[in-house]
Design an enzyme around this catalytic site. Sequence first.
Site, PDB file in Angstrom:
ATOM      1  N   LYS A 187       8.745  -1.531  -4.416  1.00  0.00           N
ATOM      2  CA  LYS A 187       9.799  -0.608  -3.944  1.00  0.00           C
ATOM      3  C   LYS A 187      10.857  -1.380  -3.178  1.00  0.00           C
ATOM      4  O   LYS A 187      10.618  -2.487  -2.669  1.00  0.00           O
ATOM      5  CB  LYS A 187       9.228   0.506  -3.064  1.00  0.00           C
ATOM      6  N   ASP A 226       2.860   2.922   3.454  1.00  0.00           N
ATOM      7  CA  ASP A 226       3.592   2.780   2.187  1.00  0.00           C
ATOM      8  C   ASP A 226       2.739   3.083   0.962  1.00  0.00           C
ATOM      9  O   ASP A 226       3.196   2.918  -0.163  1.00  0.00           O
ATOM     10  CB  ASP A 226       4.114   1.337   2.042  1.00  0.00           C
TER      11      ASP A 226
END
Length: 297
Positions: free
Chosen positions: A19, A146
Amino acid sequence: MNRAGAGRRAGVTVRAPGKVNLTLSVGPLRPDGYHELSTVFLAVGLHDVVRIAPAARLTVTVRGPGAAGVPDGDDNLAARAVRLIARAAGADPAVAVRIDKRVPVAGGMAGGSADAAAALVGCDALWGLGLSREELRLLAAELGSDVGFPLYGGAALGTGRGELLTPLGTSGSGVFHWVFAVSPQGLATPAVFREYDRLVRTRPAHGERPAAERVTAVADALDSGDAALLAAAVKDANDLQEAALSLRPELADTLRLGPEHGALAGLVSGSGPTCAFLTESAPAAAALAGALSATGR
Ligand code: ATP
């Protein structure tokens, strides 16, 4: 997160995307020691491949270009994820986890978190648990801030420690072309937050844009599919960038090189040290990648 071969007892293969944080606004320190965050995650094409197969006991094998420095024992985040979901489901965590590591390690792209999310999804499919995405997200939140996002993919707003997720729409045609400049040595996220705290203590506040304003600008740009709009929206939108640059001053040179070779925008990915460059097209991305490689980046 894509899954292939789900339900086949021979094993399950899951794609674990890296990401980039398009915004990262750091709020006040909470009593639990975490900062309140507002961040827009975007899943990118660079990914690890995680294979989960039945085995006599839990093992982890890591190979691929990024394998060095990744623990292959109980400490691997994917192994922790297997043990957690097995405990929650009352299952035996006897699987072989094989990780093909492509996302830079400790690079601010949350590759370890993506592997953990892939392990949750893989075990859920292999064992036929049928957990909902929300049930998986709650397990993910126990593993790290995350870990939840890769369960969603695409783009999402993360709040809380980053684990509370709201999917954001992206227009169907909105393909964005990124180039990543990877550093040979990673940065530990807690060290970057410590540096952030130190910098905030030692200088007057310098008027960052409010988190909500950043999120709206990025969400509108994602929805439009317009790379130039997105480039404007990500400018100065990562509060951790200054701290990462303070710990790794050479990243400033890397960031300068991007626009000199056609990048529309350059930013530190999350806590760094990977630098992410947005370009206007695939050929522009290839040209920039070539130019950065030629300078040794
Ligand atoms: P974030 O952006 O979420 O802060 P990061 O990209 O900076 O994460 P990761 O690559 O996800 O960092 O991993 C950080 C540390 O976790 C590594 O230094 C490594 O020792 C450990 N680790 C454990 N399991 C894994 C894994 N499967 N892949 C990568 N690192 C792992």
